[in-house]
Enzyme design. Structure first.
Site, PDB file in Angstrom:
ATOM      1  N   GLU A   1     -53.184 -74.818 -52.982  1.00  0.00           N
ATOM      2  CA  GLU A   1     -52.143 -75.642 -53.612  1.00  0.00           C
ATOM      3  C   GLU A   1     -51.227 -74.791 -54.494  1.00  0.00           C
ATOM      4  O   GLU A   1     -51.681 -73.862 -55.163  1.00  0.00           O
ATOM      5  CB  GLU A   1     -52.754 -76.717 -54.526  1.00  0.00           C
ATOM      6  CG  GLU A   1     -53.728 -77.646 -53.847  1.00  0.00           C
ATOM      7  CD  GLU A   1     -53.119 -78.608 -52.876  1.00  0.00           C
ATOM      8  OE1 GLU A   1     -51.889 -78.770 -52.898  1.00  0.00           O
ATOM      9  OE2 GLU A   1     -53.883 -79.196 -52.094  1.00  0.00           O
ATOM     10  N   THR A   2     -49.962 -75.157 -54.471  1.00  0.00           N
ATOM     11  CA  THR A   2     -49.002 -74.686 -55.473  1.00  0.00           C
ATOM     12  C   THR A   2     -48.455 -75.915 -56.177  1.00  0.00           C
ATOM     13  O   THR A   2     -48.004 -76.866 -55.528  1.00  0.00           O
ATOM     14  CB  THR A   2     -47.860 -73.876 -54.834  1.00  0.00           C
ATOM     15  OG1 THR A   2     -48.412 -72.705 -54.223  1.00  0.00           O
ATOM     16  CG2 THR A   2     -46.843 -73.450 -55.871  1.00  0.00           C
TER      17      THR A   2
END
Length: 288
Positions: free
Chosen positions: A46-47
């Site tokens: 995830e970002t």
């Protein structure tokens, strides 16, 4: 354009364990396409993108922000570990002094607060329902072969399938299980599963005593073969194990190679507090 970016290991207090997330602080609006390009470039599960909701907002002083999460492949509606990471950047790097931070997300408003050396997330709690084995038999076989399944549940809100392995198995069996998650894509024929949780009841004796349950989590449908420590999966696991164990306070461990611990507390308002520690391992700037 310079964007401050951080890598934070969530649900651990040691670098290079737990679940890493990238966190971007958006001082200005970012075009839609760039969110995905950055997440693909970072190539973590995830970002997270924290944005100001009003022009006068300040990362140090404001208490409410927008938050979005992207995998390398697409945007997702909920990510626990990247929310923990986002709160850590605001609390520890920006020195935000608010007691509670509110994030406006695709899953509604999520809140984060500091309690001693943990950050506590207020997340939705997702109910699971019995799942007919025949519908997902091929997927389960692809995941665990001929291992014994004790219970099978489905969370329609999150599209996660929960597979509880027999209580006869030890934690080491779950840890050592070789899973080829890429095979799930062809084995899942219903179109309704977007995440697979394998879970096992904790052992009250032996060297790992103290954990109420264990899990591993796979989401190749989102481009994540195995996620190291997953807050959103525990928003499902919490309701299931609370019902099974008759407990509202639990300690969980996700048995990925990196591993991570989550403190769980079911609230009276139908939500769940999930707490974890963090380690900030990288600070820098993206140039786009």
């Amino acid at each position: 354009m310079q964007i401050p970016i951080f890598t934070v290991d969530a649900f651990t207090n040691r670098p290079f364990s737990g679940n890493p997330a990238a966190v971007c602080l958006l001082e200005n609006d970012l075009d839609e396409d760039s969110h995905q390009k950055i997440a693909t470039e970072m190539n973590l599960s995830e970002t997270a993108f924290i944005r100001k909701l009003h022009p006068g907002d300040d990362f140090t002083k404001s208490s409410c922000f927008g938050l979005r999460w992207f995998t390398p492949a697409n945007e997702v509606p909920l990510c626990g570990h990247a929310t923990l990471a986002a709160a850590a950047v605001l609390f520890h790097v920006q020195k935000n002094r608010n007691s509670v931070l509110t994030f406006v997300t695709l899953s509604g408003e999520l809140k984060a607060r500091q309690v001693e050396d943990h950050i506590v997330l207020d997340l939705p709690l997702y109910i699971t329902y019995p799942q007919v084995l025949q519908e997902v038999e091929e997927l389960i076989k692809a995941a665990i072969g001929n291992m014994i399944v004790q219970d099978l549940r489905y969370s329609p809100d999150t599209k996660k399938l929960l597979v509880r392995l027999s209580d006869a198995y030890e934690r080491s069996v779950l840890e050592e299980l070789q899973v080829s998650a890429q095979r799930f894509l062809s084995a899942e024929k219903t179109g309704k599963v977007k995440g697979l949780i394998l879970t096992l009841k904790g052992n009250s004796s032996g060297k790992h005593k103290g954990h109420d349950f264990y899990s591993r989590y796979f989401a190749p449908w989102y481009g994540i073969l195995e996620d190291p420590v997953t807050g959103s999966a525990h928003a499902v696991l919490s309701s299931y194990w609370s019902e099974q164990l008759g407990k509202k306070e639990m300690l969980a461990f996700q048995c990925s190679r990196r591993g991570g611990e989550l403190k769980i507390s079911l609230r009276n308002d139908g939500r769940v507090d999930i707490a974890g520690q963090i380690a900030i391992v990288l600070k820098g700037n993206l140039t786009i």
